[in-house]
Write a protein that holds these residues in place. Structure first.
Motif, PDB file in Angstrom:
ATOM      1  N   SER A 125       1.038  -1.274  -0.027  1.00 47.59           N
ATOM      2  CA  SER A 125      -0.055   0.015   0.121  1.00 47.59           C
ATOM      3  C   SER A 125       0.956   1.162  -0.127  1.00 47.59           C
ATOM      4  O   SER A 125       0.457   2.260  -0.580  1.00 47.59           O
ATOM      5  CB  SER A 125      -0.886   0.204   1.381  1.00 47.59           C
ATOM      6  N   LYS A 140      -8.601   6.004  -5.149  1.00 46.93           N
ATOM      7  CA  LYS A 140      -8.610   5.267  -3.857  1.00 46.93           C
ATOM      8  C   LYS A 140      -7.681   4.245  -3.738  1.00 46.93           C
ATOM      9  O   LYS A 140      -7.875   3.333  -4.878  1.00 46.93           O
ATOM     10  CB  LYS A 140     -10.133   5.036  -3.362  1.00 46.93           C
ATOM     11  N   TYR A 142      -7.174   0.523  -1.454  1.00 46.09           N
ATOM     12  CA  TYR A 142      -7.365  -0.176  -0.187  1.00 46.09           C
ATOM     13  C   TYR A 142      -6.618  -1.585  -0.110  1.00 46.09           C
ATOM     14  O   TYR A 142      -6.355  -2.104  -1.273  1.00 46.09           O
ATOM     15  CB  TYR A 142      -8.814  -0.831  -0.193  1.00 46.09           C
ATOM     16  N   GLU A 157     -13.033   5.775  -6.159  1.00 45.06           N
ATOM     17  CA  GLU A 157     -13.758   5.356  -4.917  1.00 45.06           C
ATOM     18  C   GLU A 157     -15.015   4.625  -5.258  1.00 45.06           C
ATOM     19  O   GLU A 157     -15.248   3.613  -4.296  1.00 45.06           O
ATOM     20  CB  GLU A 157     -13.970   6.714  -4.103  1.00 45.06           C
ATOM     21  N   LYS A 161     -14.432   0.887  -3.295  1.00 44.68           N
ATOM     22  CA  LYS A 161     -15.134   0.413  -1.964  1.00 44.68           C
ATOM     23  C   LYS A 161     -16.038  -0.787  -2.016  1.00 44.68           C
ATOM     24  O   LYS A 161     -15.835  -1.950  -1.351  1.00 44.68           O
ATOM     25  CB  LYS A 161     -15.852   1.596  -1.693  1.00 44.68           C
ATOM     26  N   GLU A 179      -5.350   2.394   3.675  1.00 43.80           N
ATOM     27  CA  GLU A 179      -6.214   3.184   2.638  1.00 43.80           C
ATOM     28  C   GLU A 179      -4.931   4.289   2.229  1.00 43.80           C
ATOM     29  O   GLU A 179      -4.516   5.000   2.901  1.00 43.80           O
ATOM     30  CB  GLU A 179      -7.332   3.707   3.408  1.00 43.80           C
TER      31      GLU A 179
END
Length: 192
Positions: A125, A140, A142, A157, A161, A179
């Motif tokens: 990450s 984004k 994750y 995003e 998500k 994140e």
């Protein structure tokens, strides 16, 4: 003390020692809980990607191709995972658009025995390039792990998500979640 009492004490002591050794070995070999099926091949990881996508509509995703990564090619490993080499991995699958200007990458990997999957997820990450497509950037990112499986998704995003949530649902139990949001680019004053 008579002989019977001594014998009982010795038997209880031996049982306590055996139980202690068993508990110690169990704790050492304890693997993090996960509901994911055991991964015994790269094809199993591709199957996991398919399960993640199974509840997504075609409109939500670009045309994607999932493929097993060649872990001997350090340049490709760095491009996909951000890590310098693939020595921590047993298998890595990447799912990316065939042709698109959309920033999208899903990476699922099984780490080698004895490798801390959470540590690898954190490192990925931090090191993966969210602008690797040059003209676009993932909005984004994750990353997490479950058992010996590392998961990373980076895109917009609205897509990242639900894919991340689907992985969490399938895994049932995940470690630390990492994140990252797209870096805001500062324009020179003359461009305002």
């Amino acid at each position: 003390m008579n002989k019977t009492v001594k014998t009982i004490i010795i038997i209880v002591a031996v049982i306590a020692i055996i139980l202690g050794v068993y508990i110690a070995i169990s704790l050492i070999n304890k693997k993090p809980k996960t509901n994911l099926d055991p991964v015994k091949s790269g094809e199993d990881l591709i199957g996991l990607v398919d399960k993640i996508y199974s509840e997504m509509s075609e409109e939500e995703l670009p045309m994607l191709e999932s493929q097993l990564l060649d872990l001997t090619n350090n340049d490709t490993v760095k491009y996909i995972t951000g890590l310098d080499n693939g020595t921590d991995f047993e298998y890595v699958v990447v799912s990316e658009p065939l042709m698109s200007s959309q920033a999208y990458s899903l990476v699922i990997a099984k780490v080698q025995s004895g490798v801390n999957a959470d540590k690898v997820a954190k490192e990925m990450s931090e090191k993966v390039d969210t602008r690797k497509w040059i003209c676009v950037e993932a909005e984004k990112l994750y990353a997490t792990s479950s058992g010996d499986i590392v998961f990373l998704v980076m895109t917009n995003e609205g897509t990242a998500k639900p894919i991340f949530e689907r992985f969490k649902t399938l895994a049932g139990n995940v470690n630390e979640v990492y994140e990252k949001n797209a870096a805001e680019i500062e324009l020179p004053p003359e461009m305002y």
